[in-house]
Design an enzyme around this catalytic site. Structure first.
Site, PDB file in Angstrom:
ATOM      1  N   CYS A 152       3.370   5.136   1.048  1.00 58.44           N
ATOM      2  CA  CYS A 152       3.117   6.398   1.742  1.00 58.44           C
ATOM      3  C   CYS A 152       2.133   7.291   0.982  1.00 58.44           C
ATOM      4  CB  CYS A 152       4.430   7.140   1.967  1.00 58.44           C
ATOM      5  SG  CYS A 152       5.584   6.213   2.975  1.00 58.44           S
TER       6      CYS A 152
ATOM      7  N   CYS B 210      13.947   7.453   6.289  1.00 63.31           N
ATOM      8  CA  CYS B 210      13.701   6.755   5.031  1.00 63.31           C
ATOM      9  C   CYS B 210      13.678   7.751   3.873  1.00 63.31           C
ATOM     10  CB  CYS B 210      12.379   5.984   5.122  1.00 63.31           C
ATOM     11  SG  CYS B 210      12.080   4.946   3.685  1.00 63.31           S
ATOM     12  N   CYS B 211      12.936   8.867   4.042  1.00 65.90           N
ATOM     13  CA  CYS B 211      12.888   9.883   2.980  1.00 65.90           C
ATOM     14  C   CYS B 211      14.275  10.453   2.713  1.00 65.90           C
ATOM     15  CB  CYS B 211      11.934  11.012   3.366  1.00 65.90           C
ATOM     16  SG  CYS B 211      10.188  10.638   3.140  1.00 65.90           S
TER      17      CYS B 211
ATOM     18  N   CYS C 129       5.832   7.609  -3.025  1.00 67.23           N
ATOM     19  CA  CYS C 129       6.091   6.179  -2.868  1.00 67.23           C
ATOM     20  C   CYS C 129       4.777   5.447  -2.597  1.00 67.23           C
ATOM     21  CB  CYS C 129       7.041   5.948  -1.704  1.00 67.23           C
ATOM     22  SG  CYS C 129       8.703   6.576  -2.000  1.00 67.23           S
TER      23      CYS C 129
ATOM     24  N   CYS D  30       8.914  15.792   2.427  1.00 67.03           N
ATOM     25  CA  CYS D  30       9.872  14.686   2.479  1.00 67.03           C
ATOM     26  C   CYS D  30      11.295  15.172   2.676  1.00 67.03           C
ATOM     27  CB  CYS D  30       9.788  13.858   1.203  1.00 67.03           C
ATOM     28  SG  CYS D  30      10.051  14.833  -0.270  1.00 67.03           S
TER      29      CYS D  30
HETATM   30 FE1  SF4 Z   1      10.348   6.046   2.486  1.00 73.69          FE
HETATM   31 FE2  SF4 Z   1       7.739   6.628   2.397  1.00 73.69          FE
HETATM   32 FE3  SF4 Z   1       9.615   8.583   2.238  1.00 73.69          FE
HETATM   33 FE4  SF4 Z   1       9.208   6.844   0.211  1.00 73.69          FE
HETATM   34  S1  SF4 Z   1       7.770   8.414   0.980  1.00 73.69           S
HETATM   35  S2  SF4 Z   1      11.155   7.529   0.976  1.00 73.69           S
HETATM   36  S3  SF4 Z   1       8.789   4.917   1.339  1.00 73.69           S
HETATM   37  S4  SF4 Z   1       9.155   7.236   3.991  1.00 73.69           S
END
Ligand code: SF4
Length: 252
Positions: free
Chosen positions: A220, A134-135, A217, A245
């Site tokens: 998170c 996701c990151c 985010c 991240c």
């Molecule tokens: Fe995804 Fe969380 Fe990374 Fe944002 S911080 S990109 S929602 S995993």
């Protein structure tokens, strides 16, 4: 999974309003001058230089210096699509305060749509692999585009923010992204950052007053208790040694 911090806290966050002693003000004034000299020299050395603004307190210090001093440095940010409402409010405030329109990079929609369809809307909680995926699609890939064609970039990282940043130099070659990288706030303390914000009336994310020292985010990031590690509210369910991240990791 616990999403909040249940400890009793004072009504306001003392970390965001330090006592502005003469010693502190002098230190901040001197450090501002050093940063101005560093960034002026960096912008003369590199034609294509950019600053990654995540709208955290540290990045607001650098935004303030770059904008007020009219330095020839682009400012961009990454919109992951999962930012807190308070961050979008701040983006609007920055537009008005500095009379600028932000350069924003978004994730590729195909990647996000596929991830959500096959893994789930909040699948990043399920494993480190899914969190990093996701990151990567929401931050790392857009960052690559933002840095494409650039010779140097600037970050608001500080050495004391995390164990992963303990030996952070002011200037280094970013092997992962293959360009020069400046971390002008490397030796700043959290107290100095907030002293700067108060001394120069810099706009900031209101979540900081609600005990969010580090903001990413929304799903998170959570508030931390007084005395807790600054980045402990980020991906709080993971081992601190791995909590980055992917934006600032070194190439291996
Ligand atoms: Fe995804 Fe969380 Fe990374 Fe944002 S911080 S990109 S929602 S995993």
């Amino acid at each position: 999974m616990t999403f909040g911090v249940n400890m009793l806290k004072p009504a306001s966050n003392p970390a965001t309003s330090p006592a502005l002693t003469d010693v502190l003000k002098t230190s901040v004034t001197e450090k501002r001058a050093h940063i101005l000299a560093l960034l002026t020299s960096a912008s003369a050395e590199f034609n294509a230089i950019t600053f990654a603004n995540s709208y955290g307190a540290e990045d607001m210090v650098l935004t303030d210096i770059i904008a007020k001093e009219k330095l020839d440095i682009e400012i961009f940010s990454l919109d992951t699509g999962r930012l807190p409402a308070e961050t979008y409010s701040l983006m609007g405030e920055v537009e008005k305060t500095y009379n600028t329109k932000p350069v924003v990079f978004f994730p590729k929609h195909e990647a996000v749509e596929t991830y959500v369809l096959t893994k789930g809307i909040n699948a990043f909680y399920e494993s480190i692999e899914l969190r990093k995926t996701c990151c990567h699609m929401r931050k790392v890939e857009p960052l690559r585009r933002a840095l494409s064609g650039k010779q140097a970039w600037i970050t608001g990282m500080r050495a004391e923010q995390a164990t992963t940043r303990a030996s952070l130099p002011v200037r280094e070659f970013d092997e992962g992204n293959q360009l020069e990288k400046f971390n002008p706030l490397s030796d700043w303390t959290e107290e100095e950052v907030w002293a700067y914000i108060r001394m120069f009336n810099v706009p900031y994310n209101q979540l900081h007053d609600q005990f969010y020292p580090s903001i990413g985010c929304a799903p998170c990031t959570r508030a931390v208790a007084i005395g807790e590690d600054i980045r402990s509210g980020r991906w709080w369910w993971e081992d601190p040694k791995n909590k980055e991240c992917g934006l600032h990791v070194k190439a291996t």
